[in-house]
Write an enzyme that holds these catalytic residues in place. Structure first.
Site, PDB file in Angstrom:
ATOM      1  N   GLU A  36       5.480  -2.002  -1.883  1.00  0.00           N
ATOM      2  CA  GLU A  36       4.369  -0.859  -1.888  1.00  0.00           C
ATOM      3  C   GLU A  36       4.551  -0.521  -0.179  1.00  0.00           C
ATOM      4  O   GLU A  36       3.985  -1.110   0.608  1.00  0.00           O
ATOM      5  CB  GLU A  36       3.018  -1.681  -2.010  1.00  0.00           C
ATOM      6  CG  GLU A  36       1.820  -0.679  -1.841  1.00  0.00           C
ATOM      7  CD  GLU A  36       0.486  -1.662  -1.580  1.00  0.00           C
ATOM      8  OE1 GLU A  36      -0.501  -0.827  -1.639  1.00  0.00           O
ATOM      9  OE2 GLU A  36       0.463  -2.425  -1.416  1.00  0.00           O
ATOM     10  N   ASP A  47      -8.239  -0.836   5.189  1.00  0.00           N
ATOM     11  CA  ASP A  47      -7.308  -1.528   5.852  1.00  0.00           C
ATOM     12  C   ASP A  47      -7.799  -2.446   6.910  1.00  0.00           C
ATOM     13  O   ASP A  47      -8.674  -1.682   7.895  1.00  0.00           O
ATOM     14  CB  ASP A  47      -5.957  -0.530   6.415  1.00  0.00           C
ATOM     15  CG  ASP A  47      -5.172  -0.004   5.173  1.00  0.00           C
ATOM     16  OD1 ASP A  47      -5.131  -1.028   4.300  1.00  0.00           O
ATOM     17  OD2 ASP A  47      -4.588   0.819   5.644  1.00  0.00           O
TER      18      ASP A  47
END
Length: 251
Positions: A36, A47
């Site tokens: 990914e 994130d």
């Protein structure tokens, strides 16, 4: 023990093009089934600190989308049998035009798109553009979704759904509990295969999760491993490979 299927996350170009490529090679040699690859973005909403800092560092070198796609194309050339998914945020896909972006991504070797901030039912034409270019759109399900919305996503006909196993940001520890397993079952209720991750960093977590998902997803742990060893290319390769083997149950 049977090998655990792993989707490994990598920030394109971090910390340098050379080391990033070395890390990709280590992930593949260590047994990762899917890469990914994240195109760096300036304001990643989910994130955690490790990935956010990595993105900031890469962007400070004036790294562009075309550089990220060239990096993906290089990995695809080296490892044509490894599935590559592209992960990024909506503006990078929307700005050049969704159809145009998907065409470029597919030409680079991408097989699926993970764009967390495009709602699955209002995705600016992403699902359609993916299909037209031989890719899958992989929406992200989170425990914070309402039961009705989760049910709607699960029955929308996606081949794969990425299940973020808890709310908040990625990178901190995730407990694989009964609630986690129930959430995965809800995501899979419509027949979609489920990728599960968010804070997976140990072989023990991976083993607990693996029986319930199509593949275990790990990301921040690799970014941290790369950062800790970035001064030595050989060390990056060895440590990333070692961590990959641990997460795939092959250590």
């Amino acid at each position: 023990m049977e090998k655990i299927k792993l989707m490994a996350h990598l920030v394109a170009g971090y910390p340098t093009n050379e080391i990033s490529l070395e890390a990709a090679k280590a992930l593949v040699e260590g047994g990762a089934d899917i890469l990914e690859i994240q195109l760096p973005f300036s304001d990643p909403s989910a994130d955690g600190p490790a990935i956010q800092t990595a993105c900031t560092e890469v962007l400070s070198r004036k790294y562009k989308t075309k550089d990220g796609l060239a990096f993906i194309a290089k990995i695809h050339e080296l490892f044509p049998s490894v599935t590559i998914y592209l992960m990024s945020y909506g503006s990078l896909v929307y700005t050049p035009g969704v159809e145009n972006f998907c065409k470029q991504a597919a030409a680079s070797g991408v097989k699926g798109m993970i764009i967390p901030d495009f709602p699955f039912d209002n995705d600016e034409g992403l699902t359609k553009a993916c299909k037209e270019n031989g890719m899958e759109n992989i929406p992200v399900a989170a425990p914070s979704m309402s039961p009705d919305r989760l049910k709607k996503m699960a029955s929308a006909g996606f081949k794969y759904i990425y299940a973020a196993l808890r709310t908040g940001i990625t990178g901190s520890d995730t407990k694989i509990s009964e609630d986690t397993i129930n959430f995965i079952k809800q995501v899979a209720a419509g027949g979609s295969k489920v990728y599960g991750g968010f804070g997976i960093s140990s072989g023990a977590q991976s083993k607990l999760l693996a029986p319930h998902v199509e593949a275990v997803v790990a990301g921040s742990v690799f970014v941290r491993t790369i950062k800790e060893n970035a001064s030595n290319k050989a060390s990056v390769f060895a440590k990333v490979k070692e961590k990959t083997q641990e997460l795939t149950g092959q250590a």
